[in-house]
Design a protein around this motif. Structure first.
Motif, PDB file in Angstrom:
ATOM      1  N   LEU A 121       0.826  -1.210   0.000  1.00 38.81           N
ATOM      2  CA  LEU A 121       0.000   0.000   0.000  1.00 38.81           C
ATOM      3  C   LEU A 121       0.856   1.253   0.000  1.00 38.81           C
ATOM      4  O   LEU A 121       0.548   2.246  -0.675  1.00 38.81           O
ATOM      5  N   VAL A 122       1.940   1.210   0.757  1.00 40.96           N
ATOM      6  CA  VAL A 122       2.830   2.368   0.839  1.00 40.96           C
ATOM      7  C   VAL A 122       3.741   2.442  -0.381  1.00 40.96           C
ATOM      8  O   VAL A 122       3.885   3.496  -1.011  1.00 40.96           O
ATOM      9  N   THR A 123       4.340   1.312  -0.742  1.00 43.08           N
ATOM     10  CA  THR A 123       5.264   1.277  -1.878  1.00 43.08           C
ATOM     11  C   THR A 123       4.586   1.709  -3.170  1.00 43.08           C
ATOM     12  O   THR A 123       5.172   2.431  -3.990  1.00 43.08           O
ATOM     13  N   ASN A 124       3.339   1.272  -3.361  1.00 43.04           N
ATOM     14  CA  ASN A 124       2.610   1.615  -4.585  1.00 43.04           C
ATOM     15  C   ASN A 124       1.944   2.988  -4.522  1.00 43.04           C
ATOM     16  O   ASN A 124       1.282   3.409  -5.482  1.00 43.04           O
ATOM     17  N   LEU A 126      -0.601   3.964  -2.737  1.00 45.84           N
ATOM     18  CA  LEU A 126      -2.051   3.976  -2.587  1.00 45.84           C
ATOM     19  C   LEU A 126      -2.490   4.726  -1.334  1.00 45.84           C
ATOM     20  O   LEU A 126      -3.510   5.426  -1.340  1.00 45.84           O
ATOM     21  N   LEU A 127      -1.737   4.557  -0.234  1.00 46.46           N
ATOM     22  CA  LEU A 127      -2.092   5.202   1.023  1.00 46.46           C
ATOM     23  C   LEU A 127      -0.845   5.794   1.662  1.00 46.46           C
ATOM     24  O   LEU A 127       0.261   5.263   1.488  1.00 46.46           O
ATOM     25  N   PRO A 128      -0.984   6.890   2.421  1.00 44.61           N
ATOM     26  CA  PRO A 128       0.177   7.468   3.101  1.00 44.61           C
ATOM     27  C   PRO A 128       0.692   6.546   4.208  1.00 44.61           C
ATOM     28  O   PRO A 128      -0.082   5.811   4.840  1.00 44.61           O
ATOM     29  N   ALA A 129       1.986   6.616   4.447  1.00 44.67           N
ATOM     30  CA  ALA A 129       2.628   5.703   5.387  1.00 44.67           C
ATOM     31  C   ALA A 129       2.079   5.851   6.801  1.00 44.67           C
ATOM     32  O   ALA A 129       1.904   4.852   7.511  1.00 44.67           O
ATOM     33  N   ASP A 130       1.791   7.088   7.246  1.00 41.56           N
ATOM     34  CA  ASP A 130       1.315   7.261   8.616  1.00 41.56           C
ATOM     35  C   ASP A 130      -0.054   6.627   8.822  1.00 41.56           C
ATOM     36  O   ASP A 130      -0.340   6.050   9.882  1.00 41.56           O
ATOM     37  N   LEU A 222      -6.465  -4.938   4.232  1.00 37.09           N
ATOM     38  CA  LEU A 222      -6.292  -6.087   3.357  1.00 37.09           C
ATOM     39  C   LEU A 222      -7.023  -5.958   2.025  1.00 37.09           C
ATOM     40  O   LEU A 222      -6.644  -6.620   1.056  1.00 37.09           O
ATOM     41  N   VAL A 223      -8.069  -5.115   1.967  1.00 40.38           N
ATOM     42  CA  VAL A 223      -8.885  -5.115   0.749  1.00 40.38           C
ATOM     43  C   VAL A 223      -8.718  -3.877  -0.125  1.00 40.38           C
ATOM     44  O   VAL A 223      -9.183  -3.878  -1.269  1.00 40.38           O
ATOM     45  N   VAL A 224      -8.079  -2.819   0.380  1.00 38.42           N
ATOM     46  CA  VAL A 224      -7.986  -1.579  -0.396  1.00 38.42           C
ATOM     47  C   VAL A 224      -7.355  -1.810  -1.767  1.00 38.42           C
ATOM     48  O   VAL A 224      -7.883  -1.379  -2.809  1.00 38.42           O
TER      49      VAL A 224
END
Length: 248
Positions: A121-124, A126-130, A222-224
């Motif tokens: 999620l972070v590497t791609n 999609l969502l911020p790390a925090d 898990l689903v995002v």
């Protein structure tokens, strides 16, 4: 002639409605087999199975309506939400089905899957790390020993039908099996935290709310990515990403 309505469709399965009949087409025949078996064992109302053959299951429509949908307004009275809680408790108290279900994954396997997904999620981007890091910490509370129950495994709000404050049926049993009861309760109340107390009151026993909150975070993390890759929108108002933000 009745029109054919596509209820949901992606690369793994599709559900079509023709009049009062739902046709479920699944690439994995085992999921259909699990669904038919689970409905025959569950002590709660389920759709009538009209017929099934390889890769297709036909079931009759249920009376009533759902209590809402993820990302949409919730409906129904307090009594209806409590009735849903009571039906879920009846399911969880039933004799165990013969195999593990979606809610029965091992703690070790679930933790490994969660860590991998958080990294992606972070590497791609999609969502911020925090956001990911905080919700991963919240999710930790769900990774604890649990006593196996008869679980639905995919108890989304749209899968429970009610009429006149009574549950008329629960659909989509392909993920059913032995599992963590709180996974079902968390899935049902995901995105509708305002009705959690009503559901717990109907369920009728003490619930560790921290574990429910943890499952909200875990399930959403898990689903995002999967939803994003299959033409669904977890970023829509009230959906999975908003659930993650609400835990901050």
């Amino acid at each position: 002639m009745d029109e054919v309505k596509v209820v949901v469709a992606h690369s793994e399965r599709a559900t079509l409605r023709v009049g009062d009949v739902f046709l479920k087409v699944d690439a994995d025949q085992a999921r259909i087999d699990v669904e038919v078996e689970a409905m025959s064992l569950a002590p709660v109302p389920t759709p009538e199975v009209l017929w099934h053959k390889p890769h297709v299951l036909a079931v009759a429509a249920l009376p009533g309506t759902t209590l809402g949908r993820l990302g949409g307004p919730s409906t129904g009275s307090t009594a209806a939400w409590a009735a849903a809680g009571a039906a879920i408790r009846k399911l969880h108290d039933a004799p165990l089905p013969p195999r593990p279900g979606r809610a029965g994954r091992s703690i070790v396997a679930l933790a490994a899957e969660l860590d991998d997904e958080c990294e992606l999620l972070v590497t791609n981007g999609l969502l911020p790390a925090d956001l990911v890091t905080h919700n991963r910490q919240v999710a930790e509370a769900a990774l604890r020993p649990w006593t196996a129950a008869f679980t639905h495994g995919d108890l989304q709000i749209e899968h429970v039908f009610v009429d006149s404050d009574e549950v008329t049926g629960i659909i989509d049993w392909s993920e059913a099996g032995q599992g963590d009861a709180l996974y079902d309760l968390a899935t049902f109340t995901l995105g509708h935290e305002e009705h959690l107390d009503d559901v717990v009151a109907g369920y009728g026993t003490d619930i560790d709310l921290d574990v429910i909150h943890a499952w909200w975070s875990l399930r959403s993390l898990l689903v995002v990515r999967w939803l994003s890759e299959h033409s669904f929108d977890p970023f829509a108002p009230g959906c999975e990403v908003d659930v993650l933000r609400s835990r901050m």
